[in-house]
Design a protein around this motif. Structure first.
Motif, PDB file in Angstrom:
ATOM      1  N   SER A  30       0.837  -1.197   0.000  1.00 39.93           N
ATOM      2  CA  SER A  30       0.000   0.000   0.000  1.00 39.93           C
ATOM      3  C   SER A  30       0.877   1.254   0.000  1.00 39.93           C
ATOM      4  N   ASN A  31       0.257   2.391  -0.230  1.00 45.92           N
ATOM      5  CA  ASN A  31       0.912   3.704  -0.276  1.00 45.92           C
ATOM      6  C   ASN A  31       1.839   3.791  -1.490  1.00 45.92           C
ATOM      7  N   PHE A  32       1.262   4.156  -2.627  1.00 44.99           N
ATOM      8  CA  PHE A  32       1.962   4.167  -3.908  1.00 44.99           C
ATOM      9  C   PHE A  32       3.248   4.983  -3.865  1.00 44.99           C
ATOM     10  N   ASN A  33       4.312   4.414  -4.407  1.00 44.68           N
ATOM     11  CA  ASN A  33       5.592   5.092  -4.548  1.00 44.68           C
ATOM     12  C   ASN A  33       5.950   5.294  -6.026  1.00 44.68           C
ATOM     13  N   GLN A  34       5.870   4.213  -6.823  1.00 43.52           N
ATOM     14  CA  GLN A  34       6.339   4.336  -8.205  1.00 43.52           C
ATOM     15  C   GLN A  34       5.732   3.269  -9.111  1.00 43.52           C
ATOM     16  N   LEU A  35       5.409   3.696 -10.343  1.00 43.57           N
ATOM     17  CA  LEU A  35       5.014   2.782 -11.408  1.00 43.57           C
ATOM     18  C   LEU A  35       6.040   2.908 -12.521  1.00 43.57           C
ATOM     19  N   LEU A  36       6.616   1.779 -12.928  1.00 47.27           N
ATOM     20  CA  LEU A  36       7.632   1.765 -13.979  1.00 47.27           C
ATOM     21  C   LEU A  36       7.187   0.824 -15.090  1.00 47.27           C
ATOM     22  N   ILE A  37       7.117   1.370 -16.309  1.00 48.34           N
ATOM     23  CA  ILE A  37       6.794   0.575 -17.494  1.00 48.34           C
ATOM     24  C   ILE A  37       7.942   0.746 -18.474  1.00 48.34           C
ATOM     25  N   ARG A  38       8.516  -0.363 -18.920  1.00 52.20           N
ATOM     26  CA  ARG A  38       9.726  -0.273 -19.732  1.00 52.20           C
ATOM     27  C   ARG A  38       9.704  -1.363 -20.807  1.00 52.20           C
ATOM     28  N   ASN A  39      10.334  -1.053 -21.938  1.00 50.27           N
ATOM     29  CA  ASN A  39      10.461  -2.057 -22.991  1.00 50.27           C
ATOM     30  C   ASN A  39      11.759  -1.822 -23.746  1.00 50.27           C
ATOM     31  N   GLY A  40      12.430  -2.903 -24.097  1.00 49.53           N
ATOM     32  CA  GLY A  40      13.677  -2.812 -24.828  1.00 49.53           C
ATOM     33  C   GLY A  40      13.696  -3.752 -26.016  1.00 49.53           C
ATOM     34  N   VAL A  41      14.478  -3.388 -27.021  1.00 54.92           N
ATOM     35  CA  VAL A  41      14.721  -4.248 -28.175  1.00 54.92           C
ATOM     36  C   VAL A  41      16.152  -4.762 -28.055  1.00 54.92           C
ATOM     37  N   ASN A  42      16.311  -6.084 -28.049  1.00 57.03           N
ATOM     38  CA  ASN A  42      17.603  -6.719 -27.807  1.00 57.03           C
ATOM     39  C   ASN A  42      18.184  -7.291 -29.097  1.00 57.03           C
ATOM     40  N   TRP A  43      19.474  -7.044 -29.284  1.00 55.53           N
ATOM     41  CA  TRP A  43      20.215  -7.647 -30.389  1.00 55.53           C
ATOM     42  C   TRP A  43      21.162  -8.671 -29.796  1.00 55.53           C
ATOM     43  N   HIS A  44      20.920  -9.952 -30.061  1.00 52.76           N
ATOM     44  CA  HIS A  44      21.693 -11.037 -29.476  1.00 52.76           C
ATOM     45  C   HIS A  44      22.945 -11.283 -30.309  1.00 52.76           C
ATOM     46  N   ILE A  45      24.061 -10.850 -29.770  1.00 50.63           N
ATOM     47  CA  ILE A  45      25.339 -11.011 -30.462  1.00 50.63           C
ATOM     48  C   ILE A  45      25.744 -12.474 -30.475  1.00 50.63           C
ATOM     49  N   THR A  46      25.617 -13.129 -29.314  1.00 48.28           N
ATOM     50  CA  THR A  46      25.778 -14.577 -29.171  1.00 48.28           C
ATOM     51  C   THR A  46      24.679 -15.045 -28.233  1.00 48.28           C
ATOM     52  N   ASP A  47      24.705 -16.348 -27.868  1.00 43.13           N
ATOM     53  CA  ASP A  47      23.699 -16.828 -26.922  1.00 43.13           C
ATOM     54  C   ASP A  47      23.980 -16.354 -25.498  1.00 43.13           C
ATOM     55  N   LYS A  48      25.129 -15.695 -25.266  1.00 39.93           N
ATOM     56  CA  LYS A  48      25.474 -15.216 -23.932  1.00 39.93           C
ATOM     57  C   LYS A  48      25.690 -13.706 -23.861  1.00 39.93           C
ATOM     58  N   ALA A  49      25.515 -12.993 -24.948  1.00 38.07           N
ATOM     59  CA  ALA A  49      25.753 -11.546 -24.965  1.00 38.07           C
ATOM     60  C   ALA A  49      24.694 -10.861 -25.809  1.00 38.07           C
ATOM     61  N   ALA A  50      24.213  -9.702 -25.323  1.00 38.14           N
ATOM     62  CA  ALA A  50      23.187  -8.961 -26.056  1.00 38.14           C
ATOM     63  C   ALA A  50      23.342  -7.470 -25.804  1.00 38.14           C
ATOM     64  N   ALA A  51      22.989  -6.679 -26.811  1.00 34.67           N
ATOM     65  CA  ALA A  51      22.928  -5.223 -26.702  1.00 34.67           C
ATOM     66  C   ALA A  51      21.469  -4.806 -26.802  1.00 34.67           C
ATOM     67  N   THR A  52      21.091  -3.759 -26.041  1.00 28.34           N
ATOM     68  CA  THR A  52      19.688  -3.365 -25.923  1.00 28.34           C
ATOM     69  C   THR A  52      19.528  -1.866 -26.060  1.00 28.34           C
ATOM     70  N   LEU A  53      18.454  -1.446 -26.739  1.00 24.10           N
ATOM     71  CA  LEU A  53      17.991  -0.065 -26.736  1.00 24.10           C
ATOM     72  C   LEU A  53      16.553  -0.079 -26.253  1.00 24.10           C
ATOM     73  N   GLY A  54      16.213   0.873 -25.341  1.00 24.92           N
ATOM     74  CA  GLY A  54      14.875   0.821 -24.792  1.00 24.92           C
ATOM     75  C   GLY A  54      14.358   2.152 -24.292  1.00 24.92           C
ATOM     76  N   TYR A  55      13.097   2.122 -23.874  1.00 23.65           N
ATOM     77  CA  TYR A  55      12.392   3.306 -23.357  1.00 23.65           C
ATOM     78  C   TYR A  55      11.644   2.920 -22.096  1.00 23.65           C
ATOM     79  N   GLY A  56      11.609   3.851 -21.129  1.00 26.62           N
ATOM     80  CA  GLY A  56      10.856   3.627 -19.910  1.00 26.62           C
ATOM     81  C   GLY A  56       9.991   4.821 -19.549  1.00 26.62           C
ATOM     82  N   TYR A  57       8.793   4.537 -19.029  1.00 24.72           N
ATOM     83  CA  TYR A  57       7.900   5.556 -18.481  1.00 24.72           C
ATOM     84  C   TYR A  57       7.801   5.325 -16.989  1.00 24.72           C
ATOM     85  N   ILE A  58       8.098   6.352 -16.186  1.00 22.57           N
ATOM     86  CA  ILE A  58       8.128   6.202 -14.739  1.00 22.57           C
ATOM     87  C   ILE A  58       7.306   7.305 -14.088  1.00 22.57           C
TER      88      ILE A  58
END
Length: 235
Positions: A62-90
């Motif tokens: 209870s007692n609202f502090n924060q709402l965070l909505i975020r989404n990113g687009v990931n580019w998988h360089i390998t199965d263990k590494a990725a680069a991301t660009l994204g946007y968030g609304y807070i």
């Protein structure tokens, strides 16, 4: 071993609540909560998207502090590494008290990150390097643009095929004054329902300069792979 970990985790929570310095009416003396949902949809061999939503409260549930909505687009360089660009609304209520007609601070956030995974014995580690550009609109009409760098180290240890332990530390560094932003230390026990769905219940110590906050966390992770094969997407 799972029972021992749960008792230790509860002990950490109680100790932190009793040991911290209290600042009246800022929510610091309350055990708040974060409820989180993370998804990852693998669209192709190289591309995935990772929407998430987080609801944070000053008090437990209870007692609202924060709402965070975020989404990113990931580019998988390998199965263990990725680069991301994204946007968030807070949307953030910066005060513990909730007077009538109060408006929230609104932030639009652009971010880029690089994530890499490693394994050592049974431990799995994740390193995440993130850069953020933050466009902040305050209720008094003032606008500000800030820049921040973040580094997260997460460790995961399997207990059984279904149960696992997870812990991370993440430091936030401002690229303007003050340099130190915050540090988050987290520990949790997790359960894997199937290859697509898992959950974690844990405790977060959120440290700022001059204040510390204790937060219960409940998170769900959902993965879906549109390639029709096992998902190697990063969290």
């Amino acid at each position: 071993m799972r029972k021992i970990f749960v008792f230790v985790l509860l002990g950490m929570c109680l100790h932190s609540i009793n040991a911290q310095e209290i600042t009246p009416n800022d929510g610091q003396d309350n055990f708040g909560s974060w409820t989180m949902f993370f998804a990852n949809a693998r669209l192709s061999e190289r591309i995935s998207i990772s929407p998430e939503i987080q609801y944070r409260t000053y008090e437990f549930g209870s007692n609202f502090n924060q709402l965070l909505i975020r989404n990113g687009v990931n580019w998988h360089i390998t199965d263990k590494a990725a680069a991301t660009l994204g946007y968030g609304y807070i949307s953030t209520d910066g005060t513990f008290e909730e007077p009538a007609g109060e408006e929230n601070t609104i932030e639009h956030r652009l971010y880029g990150q690089f994530t890499i995974k490693n394994s050592l014995w049974k431990f799995k580690s994740t390193h995440r390097y993130r850069f953020e550009q933050r466009f902040i609109d305050t209720p008094n009409g003032e606008n500000d643009t800030q820049y921040r760098a973040r580094y997260l180290l997460r460790l995961t240890y399997p207990l059984t095929e279904k149960w696992f332990l997870s812990a991370y530390d993440e430091i936030f560094i401002n690229l303007q004054e003050p340099i130190f932003s915050q540090n988050r230390l987290y520990a949790a026990v997790g359960y894997t329902f199937n290859k697509n769905l898992s959950t974690q219940i844990g405790y977060l110590k959120n440290h700022f300069t001059g204040s510390n906050y204790d937060r219960f966390q409940l998170g769900f992770w959902y993965n879906i792979d549109f390639r029709g094969e096992d998902n190697n997407a990063l969290e």
